[in-house]
Design a protein around this motif. Structure first.
Motif, PDB file in Angstrom:
ATOM      1  N   ARG A  41       4.828  21.891 -38.238  1.00 13.55           N
ATOM      2  CA  ARG A  41       3.951  22.670 -37.366  1.00 13.55           C
ATOM      3  C   ARG A  41       4.306  22.428 -35.897  1.00 13.55           C
ATOM      4  N   PHE A  42       4.641  21.202 -35.539  1.00 14.90           N
ATOM      5  CA  PHE A  42       5.026  20.876 -34.158  1.00 14.90           C
ATOM      6  C   PHE A  42       6.182  21.759 -33.695  1.00 14.90           C
ATOM      7  N   GLU A  43       7.110  22.038 -34.592  1.00 16.52           N
ATOM      8  CA  GLU A  43       8.297  22.811 -34.226  1.00 16.52           C
ATOM      9  C   GLU A  43       8.132  24.312 -34.450  1.00 16.52           C
ATOM     10  N   ASP A  44       6.994  24.742 -34.994  1.00 15.08           N
ATOM     11  CA  ASP A  44       6.791  26.154 -35.327  1.00 15.08           C
ATOM     12  C   ASP A  44       6.264  26.893 -34.093  1.00 15.08           C
ATOM     13  N   LYS A  45       7.161  27.210 -33.156  1.00 16.61           N
ATOM     14  CA  LYS A  45       6.764  27.840 -31.906  1.00 16.61           C
ATOM     15  C   LYS A  45       7.676  29.018 -31.560  1.00 16.61           C
ATOM     16  N   GLY A  46       8.124  29.729 -32.564  1.00 13.65           N
ATOM     17  CA  GLY A  46       8.883  30.947 -32.306  1.00 13.65           C
ATOM     18  C   GLY A  46      10.126  30.692 -31.470  1.00 13.65           C
ATOM     19  N   ARG A  47      10.233  31.364 -30.337  1.00 13.01           N
ATOM     20  CA  ARG A  47      11.425  31.260 -29.494  1.00 13.01           C
ATOM     21  C   ARG A  47      11.642  29.864 -28.931  1.00 13.01           C
ATOM     22  N   PHE A  48      10.603  29.009 -28.945  1.00  8.32           N
ATOM     23  CA  PHE A  48      10.753  27.670 -28.411  1.00  8.32           C
ATOM     24  C   PHE A  48      10.798  26.598 -29.506  1.00  8.32           C
ATOM     25  N   SER A  49      11.069  27.023 -30.733  1.00  3.19           N
ATOM     26  CA  SER A  49      11.181  26.057 -31.828  1.00  3.19           C
ATOM     27  C   SER A  49      12.338  25.089 -31.610  1.00  3.19           C
ATOM     28  N   ALA A  50      13.472  25.585 -31.140  1.00  2.00           N
ATOM     29  CA  ALA A  50      14.627  24.713 -30.910  1.00  2.00           C
ATOM     30  C   ALA A  50      14.344  23.714 -29.799  1.00  2.00           C
ATOM     31  N   TYR A  51      13.631  24.163 -28.777  1.00  2.00           N
ATOM     32  CA  TYR A  51      13.250  23.274 -27.665  1.00  2.00           C
ATOM     33  C   TYR A  51      12.410  22.111 -28.191  1.00  2.00           C
ATOM     34  N   LEU A  52      11.439  22.419 -29.025  1.00  2.00           N
ATOM     35  CA  LEU A  52      10.562  21.382 -29.563  1.00  2.00           C
ATOM     36  C   LEU A  52      11.254  20.522 -30.610  1.00  2.00           C
ATOM     37  N   ALA A  53      12.212  21.090 -31.337  1.00  2.00           N
ATOM     38  CA  ALA A  53      12.920  20.318 -32.363  1.00  2.00           C
ATOM     39  C   ALA A  53      13.626  19.112 -31.776  1.00  2.00           C
ATOM     40  N   GLY A  54      14.028  19.190 -30.513  1.00  2.00           N
ATOM     41  CA  GLY A  54      14.729  18.066 -29.898  1.00  2.00           C
ATOM     42  C   GLY A  54      13.823  16.987 -29.348  1.00  2.00           C
ATOM     43  N   ILE A  55      12.524  17.264 -29.243  1.00  2.00           N
ATOM     44  CA  ILE A  55      11.599  16.305 -28.629  1.00  2.00           C
ATOM     45  C   ILE A  55      11.146  15.274 -29.658  1.00  2.00           C
ATOM     46  N   PRO A  56      11.374  13.982 -29.386  1.00  2.00           N
ATOM     47  CA  PRO A  56      10.924  12.959 -30.334  1.00  2.00           C
ATOM     48  C   PRO A  56       9.413  12.752 -30.246  1.00  2.00           C
ATOM     49  N   VAL A  57       8.807  12.462 -31.371  1.00  2.00           N
ATOM     50  CA  VAL A  57       7.402  12.077 -31.432  1.00  2.00           C
ATOM     51  C   VAL A  57       7.344  10.630 -31.900  1.00  2.00           C
ATOM     52  N   PHE A  58       6.555   9.830 -31.202  1.00  2.00           N
ATOM     53  CA  PHE A  58       6.429   8.410 -31.529  1.00  2.00           C
ATOM     54  C   PHE A  58       4.974   8.088 -31.842  1.00  2.00           C
ATOM     55  N   VAL A  59       4.736   7.500 -33.007  1.00  2.00           N
ATOM     56  CA  VAL A  59       3.411   6.984 -33.337  1.00  2.00           C
ATOM     57  C   VAL A  59       3.319   5.566 -32.783  1.00  2.00           C
ATOM     58  N   ILE A  60       2.298   5.323 -31.970  1.00  2.00           N
ATOM     59  CA  ILE A  60       2.102   3.993 -31.393  1.00  2.00           C
ATOM     60  C   ILE A  60       1.488   3.101 -32.463  1.00  2.00           C
ATOM     61  N   ASN A  61       2.243   2.106 -32.868  1.00  2.00           N
ATOM     62  CA  ASN A  61       1.804   1.190 -33.915  1.00  2.00           C
ATOM     63  C   ASN A  61       1.634  -0.205 -33.325  1.00  2.00           C
ATOM     64  N   SER A  62       0.942  -0.248 -32.202  1.00  2.00           N
ATOM     65  CA  SER A  62       0.680  -1.491 -31.471  1.00  2.00           C
ATOM     66  C   SER A  62      -0.812  -1.764 -31.543  1.00  2.00           C
ATOM     67  N   ARG A  63      -1.211  -3.001 -31.649  1.00  2.00           N
ATOM     68  CA  ARG A  63      -2.616  -3.309 -31.902  1.00  2.00           C
ATOM     69  C   ARG A  63      -3.498  -3.062 -30.677  1.00  2.00           C
ATOM     70  N   TYR A  64      -3.014  -3.426 -29.482  1.00  2.00           N
ATOM     71  CA  TYR A  64      -3.864  -3.344 -28.296  1.00  2.00           C
ATOM     72  C   TYR A  64      -3.123  -2.745 -27.105  1.00  2.00           C
ATOM     73  N   PRO A  65      -2.545  -1.567 -27.261  1.00  2.00           N
ATOM     74  CA  PRO A  65      -1.720  -1.036 -26.173  1.00  2.00           C
ATOM     75  C   PRO A  65      -2.508  -0.703 -24.911  1.00  2.00           C
ATOM     76  N   ALA A  66      -3.766  -0.245 -25.039  1.00  2.00           N
ATOM     77  CA  ALA A  66      -4.525   0.119 -23.845  1.00  2.00           C
ATOM     78  C   ALA A  66      -4.815  -1.099 -22.975  1.00  2.00           C
ATOM     79  N   LEU A  67      -4.872  -2.282 -23.577  1.00  2.00           N
ATOM     80  CA  LEU A  67      -5.044  -3.500 -22.777  1.00  2.00           C
ATOM     81  C   LEU A  67      -3.809  -3.742 -21.912  1.00  2.00           C
ATOM     82  N   ILE A  68      -2.638  -3.419 -22.445  1.00  2.00           N
ATOM     83  CA  ILE A  68      -1.405  -3.547 -21.669  1.00  2.00           C
ATOM     84  C   ILE A  68      -1.435  -2.580 -20.491  1.00  2.00           C
TER      85      ILE A  68
END
Length: 325
Positions: A286-313
């Motif tokens: 779904r992230f990449e399903d944007k018609g003419r801009f699908s290729a643009y979005l396909a190159g963008i990495p998505v990162f899930v933050i798997n850190s316990r207390y990042p907002a404290l940092i």
């Protein structure tokens, strides 16, 4: 991150959500100790929670504090959206005998943490390499929906302090339009947060059950997640799929708005609990399903933050910048 300015240690850091308040003492640059999580409902005010924490850790005098809070911060008075706490920043500073107290939006704090998070605490979901010097987008469902970003500037990255979780929800297809109508009939305006949050997960489940002509079960977001992941409940699995697809649309919209070729980061308390499923969920298609801009979005990495207390940092980084200037 934090600097070694004299006579400023320890520093009190806090990340205040609608459900829990996380506290820590920073005893040296980047060194967080005595991290505790206190239920917000167990304390009548923020000040009471801060006093309780400081009494518990038996800290020596704290002069400087920084708080990231799940709420807009537009002046001295803060009224939480997803909890009853309300307070004056200056009055709280004086009551606790602090030299300085800064309060920023929790997702602004989370955004400030992004350059400091170890790569091992990030799980990449699709895309290519991040483009150095480009904006970084941040979105995260939890009790609510937080949105922020880091924008490059001559002096380094600048965080955005906005309330993007409250933009109007945009349905992608007929099923999502039907879910939107169900939510609108019950709540009026349907924000992105209304569906992309813990309560939103429950609302999506109820909508799908109603659309299928089924009786609604009284399930919590945790129940829906557990049953959906285990496969015990097809409707719960459909709910998770719909949720992740909707999040894909919202994240892609944010990426396009910001030109976030530095990556899209997913925070909040929900997605990290789904990580194995999330990697193959409807999110990335779904992230990449944007018609003419699908290729643009396909190159963008998505990162899930798997850190316990990042907002404290991030709160640490904000406080350091405040003390430097």
């Amino acid at each position: 991150m934090s600097t070694g300015l004299p006579n400023t240690w320890p520093r009190l850091l806090a990340d205040i959500g609608g459900t829990n308040a996380r506290f820590a003492l920073e005893t040296a640059p980047g060194v967080l100790e005595d991290i505790q999580v206190l239920p917000c409902a167990s304390h009548p005010t923020l000040e009471a929670a801060m006093r309780s924490y400081l009494a518990e850790v038996g800290s020596r005098a704290v002069a400087h504090a920084a708080i990231g809070i799940a709420n807009p911060v537009t002046g001295d008075w803060v009224q939480m959206t997803n909890h009853h706490w309300a307070f004056s920043i200056e009055a709280t500073r004086q009551a606790l005998g602090l030299t300085s107290l800064i309060v920023i939006n929790d997702f602004t704090a989370l955004a400030l943490s992004l350059p400091h998070l170890p790569r091992k605490e990030l799980v990449q979901v699709g895309g290519g390499d991040a483009i150095s010097g480009s904006p970084l987008a941040l979105i995260g469902p939890g009790t609510g929906l937080g949105v922020s970003a880091l924008i490059p500037s001559p002096g380094g990255y600048m965080p955005l302090a906005g309330e993007g979780g409250h933009v109007s929800f945009a349905p992608f297809d007929e099923r999502e339009a039907a879910i939107w109508r169900y939510a609108r009939d019950r709540h009026g305006h349907v924000s992105a947060e209304r569906l992309l949050s813990g309560p939103g997960l429950v609302l999506i489940y109820h909508a799908l059950a109603a659309l299928a002509g089924e009786a609604e079960q009284d399930l919590s977001a945790a129940d829906i997640t557990a049953r959906g992941l285990s496969g015990d409940c097809p409707r719960c699995r459909e709910t998770l799929d719909a949720f992740c697809a909707m999040l894909g649309t919202a994240a892609a919209n944010l990426a396009l708005t910001l030109g976030a070729r530095g990556g899209v980061y997913l925070g909040g308390g929900i997605v990290p609990r789904l990580i194995d499923y999330f990697k193959t969920s409807p999110f990335r298609p779904r992230f990449e399903d944007k018609g003419r801009f699908s290729a643009y979005l396909a190159g963008i990495p998505v990162f899930v933050i798997n850190s316990r207390y990042p907002a404290l940092i991030g709160a640490s980084a904000a406080l350091a910048a405040h003390l430097e200037h």
